[in-house]
Scaffold this motif. Sequence first.
Motif, PDB file in Angstrom:
ATOM      1  N   ARG A 135     -18.167  -8.066   6.668  1.00 32.97           N
ATOM      2  CA  ARG A 135     -17.355  -9.253   6.404  1.00 32.97           C
ATOM      3  C   ARG A 135     -18.197 -10.535   6.472  1.00 32.97           C
ATOM      4  NH1 ARG A 135     -15.165 -13.171   9.119  1.00 32.97           N
ATOM      5  NH2 ARG A 135     -15.913 -12.322  11.110  1.00 32.97           N
ATOM      6  N   ALA A 136     -19.062 -10.605   7.480  1.00 28.68           N
ATOM      7  CA  ALA A 136     -19.926 -11.783   7.610  1.00 28.68           C
ATOM      8  C   ALA A 136     -20.901 -11.877   6.439  1.00 28.68           C
ATOM      9  CB  ALA A 136     -20.686 -11.727   8.925  1.00 28.68           C
ATOM     10  N   GLY A 137     -21.409 -10.729   5.990  1.00 26.25           N
ATOM     11  CA  GLY A 137     -22.330 -10.720   4.857  1.00 26.25           C
ATOM     12  C   GLY A 137     -21.671 -11.184   3.575  1.00 26.25           C
ATOM     13  N   ILE A 138     -20.439 -10.754   3.368  1.00 28.29           N
ATOM     14  CA  ILE A 138     -19.694 -11.178   2.164  1.00 28.29           C
ATOM     15  C   ILE A 138     -19.359 -12.665   2.233  1.00 28.29           C
ATOM     16  CG2 ILE A 138     -17.496 -10.907   0.942  1.00 28.29           C
ATOM     17  CD1 ILE A 138     -17.577  -7.942   1.704  1.00 28.29           C
ATOM     18  N   ALA A 165     -17.033  -0.737   5.821  1.00 31.88           N
ATOM     19  CA  ALA A 165     -16.887  -1.477   4.566  1.00 31.88           C
ATOM     20  C   ALA A 165     -15.424  -1.510   4.124  1.00 31.88           C
ATOM     21  CB  ALA A 165     -17.754  -0.835   3.484  1.00 31.88           C
ATOM     22  N   ILE A 166     -14.734  -0.376   4.309  1.00 33.79           N
ATOM     23  CA  ILE A 166     -13.304  -0.317   3.965  1.00 33.79           C
ATOM     24  C   ILE A 166     -12.512  -1.274   4.852  1.00 33.79           C
ATOM     25  CG2 ILE A 166     -11.265   1.168   3.925  1.00 33.79           C
ATOM     26  CD1 ILE A 166     -13.191   3.519   3.286  1.00 33.79           C
ATOM     27  N   LEU A 167     -12.814  -1.253   6.153  1.00 34.04           N
ATOM     28  CA  LEU A 167     -12.122  -2.157   7.087  1.00 34.04           C
ATOM     29  C   LEU A 167     -12.384  -3.628   6.748  1.00 34.04           C
ATOM     30  CD1 LEU A 167     -12.725  -0.392  10.535  1.00 34.04           C
ATOM     31  CD2 LEU A 167     -10.523  -0.689   9.387  1.00 34.04           C
ATOM     32  N   ALA A 168     -13.632  -3.927   6.360  1.00 31.98           N
ATOM     33  CA  ALA A 168     -13.982  -5.309   6.017  1.00 31.98           C
ATOM     34  C   ALA A 168     -13.182  -5.790   4.807  1.00 31.98           C
ATOM     35  CB  ALA A 168     -15.475  -5.413   5.746  1.00 31.98           C
ATOM     36  N   LYS A 210      -9.695  -6.430   5.823  1.00 32.22           N
ATOM     37  CA  LYS A 210      -9.555  -7.687   6.567  1.00 32.22           C
ATOM     38  C   LYS A 210      -9.643  -8.905   5.649  1.00 32.22           C
ATOM     39  CE  LYS A 210     -11.076  -9.899  10.842  1.00 32.22           C
ATOM     40  NZ  LYS A 210     -11.963  -9.806  12.027  1.00 32.22           N
ATOM     41  N   LEU A 211     -10.416  -8.777   4.554  1.00 28.98           N
ATOM     42  CA  LEU A 211     -10.547  -9.879   3.591  1.00 28.98           C
ATOM     43  C   LEU A 211      -9.431  -9.879   2.555  1.00 28.98           C
ATOM     44  CD1 LEU A 211     -14.413  -9.673   3.020  1.00 28.98           C
ATOM     45  CD2 LEU A 211     -13.184 -11.512   4.205  1.00 28.98           C
ATOM     46  N   SER A 212      -8.601  -8.824   2.580  1.00 31.01           N
ATOM     47  CA  SER A 212      -7.542  -8.685   1.587  1.00 31.01           C
ATOM     48  C   SER A 212      -6.456  -9.739   1.780  1.00 31.01           C
ATOM     49  CB  SER A 212      -6.936  -7.279   1.685  1.00 31.01           C
ATOM     50  OG  SER A 212      -5.795  -7.162   0.876  1.00 31.01           O
ATOM     51  N   SER A 213      -5.800 -10.060   0.689  1.00 27.16           N
ATOM     52  CA  SER A 213      -4.666 -10.984   0.754  1.00 27.16           C
ATOM     53  C   SER A 213      -3.384 -10.272   1.168  1.00 27.16           C
ATOM     54  CB  SER A 213      -4.458 -11.650  -0.617  1.00 27.16           C
ATOM     55  OG  SER A 213      -4.250 -10.660  -1.625  1.00 27.16           O
ATOM     56  N   ASN A 214      -3.431  -8.924   1.200  1.00 22.71           N
ATOM     57  CA  ASN A 214      -2.291  -8.128   1.641  1.00 22.71           C
ATOM     58  C   ASN A 214      -2.176  -8.218   3.163  1.00 22.71           C
ATOM     59  OD1 ASN A 214      -0.797  -5.728   2.631  1.00 22.71           O
ATOM     60  ND2 ASN A 214      -0.725  -5.174   0.460  1.00 22.71           N
ATOM     61  N   LYS A 215      -1.084  -8.773   3.648  1.00 26.85           N
ATOM     62  CA  LYS A 215      -0.937  -9.022   5.073  1.00 26.85           C
ATOM     63  C   LYS A 215      -0.894  -7.735   5.900  1.00 26.85           C
ATOM     64  CE  LYS A 215       1.372 -13.510   4.706  1.00 26.85           C
ATOM     65  NZ  LYS A 215       2.583 -14.309   5.054  1.00 26.85           N
ATOM     66  N   LEU A 248      -2.420  -4.728   5.190  1.00 20.48           N
ATOM     67  CA  LEU A 248      -3.780  -4.189   5.291  1.00 20.48           C
ATOM     68  C   LEU A 248      -4.629  -5.046   6.226  1.00 20.48           C
ATOM     69  CD1 LEU A 248      -4.538  -3.214   1.574  1.00 20.48           C
ATOM     70  CD2 LEU A 248      -3.880  -1.713   3.459  1.00 20.48           C
ATOM     71  N   LYS A 249      -4.496  -6.346   6.077  1.00 21.08           N
ATOM     72  CA  LYS A 249      -5.262  -7.255   6.923  1.00 21.08           C
ATOM     73  C   LYS A 249      -4.877  -7.096   8.386  1.00 21.08           C
ATOM     74  CE  LYS A 249      -6.608 -12.114   7.342  1.00 21.08           C
ATOM     75  NZ  LYS A 249      -6.512 -13.466   6.753  1.00 21.08           N
ATOM     76  N   GLY A 250      -3.587  -6.956   8.659  1.00 22.16           N
ATOM     77  CA  GLY A 250      -3.117  -6.793  10.032  1.00 22.16           C
ATOM     78  C   GLY A 250      -3.629  -5.518  10.665  1.00 22.16           C
ATOM     79  N   ILE A 251      -3.593  -4.414   9.899  1.00 22.50           N
ATOM     80  CA  ILE A 251      -4.089  -3.135  10.407  1.00 22.50           C
ATOM     81  C   ILE A 251      -5.566  -3.247  10.759  1.00 22.50           C
ATOM     82  CG2 ILE A 251      -4.601  -0.743   9.781  1.00 22.50           C
ATOM     83  CD1 ILE A 251      -2.037  -0.787   8.065  1.00 22.50           C
ATOM     84  N   ALA A 252      -6.355  -3.846   9.872  1.00 20.80           N
ATOM     85  CA  ALA A 252      -7.794  -3.983  10.100  1.00 20.80           C
ATOM     86  C   ALA A 252      -8.084  -4.848  11.320  1.00 20.80           C
ATOM     87  CB  ALA A 252      -8.465  -4.570   8.861  1.00 20.80           C
ATOM     88  N   VAL A 253      -7.369  -5.951  11.440  1.00 16.20           N
ATOM     89  CA  VAL A 253      -7.598  -6.872  12.573  1.00 16.20           C
ATOM     90  C   VAL A 253      -7.279  -6.187  13.894  1.00 16.20           C
ATOM     91  CG1 VAL A 253      -6.772  -8.968  13.692  1.00 16.20           C
ATOM     92  CG2 VAL A 253      -7.268  -8.986  11.245  1.00 16.20           C
ATOM     93  N   VAL A 254      -6.132  -5.509  13.964  1.00 18.71           N
ATOM     94  CA  VAL A 254      -5.726  -4.834  15.201  1.00 18.71           C
ATOM     95  C   VAL A 254      -6.730  -3.749  15.570  1.00 18.71           C
ATOM     96  CG1 VAL A 254      -3.978  -3.334  16.247  1.00 18.71           C
ATOM     97  CG2 VAL A 254      -3.275  -5.354  14.945  1.00 18.71           C
TER      98      VAL A 254
END
Length: 482
Positions: free
Chosen positions: A372-375, A302-305, A308-313, A315-321
Amino acid sequence: MNKWKKQLAIAMIVVFGFFGQSLVQATSSDPTLQKVQDKGVLTVGLSADYAPYEFHATVDGKDKIVGMDIDIAQKIADDMGVTLKIEEYGFDALIGALKTGKIDMIISGMSPTPERLKEVDFSDPYMTVEQKVVVRKEDADKYNDINSLEGLKVSAQKQSTQEELATNELHADTVSLQRMPDIVLQLQNKKVEAAVIEGPVAEAYLSQNPKLAFSDIKFEDGTKQTAVAIPKDSTEFADAINKSINEVLDQDLMSGYKEDAYELMFTEESFFKKYAPYYLKGTVYTVFLALVGVFFGAIFGAILALMKLSSNKLLKGIAVVYIEYVRGTPLLVQIFLVFFGSNVIGLELSAMSASCLALILNSGAYVAEIVRAGINAVNTGQMEAARSLGMNHTQAMRHIIFPQAIKNILPALGNEFVTVIKESSVVSVIGVSELMFQSGVVQGASFKPFLPIMITSLIYFVLTFSLSRLLGVAERRMAAND
């Protein structure tokens, strides 16, 4: 004045000599032996599916690892004045465990080879045995010379002397397997034409299976010396081990060790009565691992999701990688990275702790995509409506988006639980006593390669089928409440 200088020079020579001697002693001291003596425990690694060397047996109503190697290890520990501790791994994980400090030595029917000697040292040999070719009895006359198996499939234990003989002398298409029961099972089921097995181990299997027989094939380099593997440059530790081994050989203690092992191997007791506790224990561990993996994986996911949905690049980059890396690598690799890699950063994780952590980290990546898909499935107008009512982003997610997304998330989360139940079987390679591990224990102790696997498959089916039905009932109730 000259007399004073002379006395000072003598004093300096004495002081430097004292410290120099101390430095030499400190440099020459054996860290492995010192570590064992300081903790008062000798930790031995092995793969307990190799009777009569090491295998599981029920002794006084308790599961215990026994065998010739265990008796030798116990003598070494007794002679050192320390307690013996057994750690069980898959055979090909043993040297990694030794090099990362998880264990102090390996005693598992292992022989010194040029490749192994590059990584570890060995004690004096404590046994010399002949390698045998085992075939189906019906094929004994067919495969009776060194060239008769050329180009055919022959099974042998992975990273072993037997594997080298099958390839170099038989010139066979070698099928390398980690566990001895799997080698015999492939031979029984005609997946391979023969198996190269160490003499005492082969004798044990043949005594329990009249459909197998020894081939007349003799190897040129078929004599194998079995020794104890230890860390590099452990001179004093090796001396202590060699002293115990010499006593074993001089006093012919091995004969008694072998008799004790055979007595435990062939006890008369019904299969299910003897091995039911193993399956029960394995099932409990499997369910526990799945629960821990999915529960904490859901929180982490849930934290990772949200990252990944965050506008902070960043945080989003860390989650994606992270998500892409975990989903792009096998769980088995991740388990090895956590278990052995933890020592590199100074963490002493047990096999169970490392397994739980690896499952959490792995499940978290998959759960992140589920969340992420659920949200994303919730209509974007819901967020806009919430913000128009004066809610900030966090409040809108908590009170409006998540309650609606949970209906999409729960079914997929249940399926993740089913998946983790099955995938947790890979933690058996580092010695966690889950269901697949216990199945291997029963295979090695009973000399029945097929029946234990069949029972295990039925237990997995009951677990996953029951859970799937429960999830179906929950989904229908949620749908009825809408």
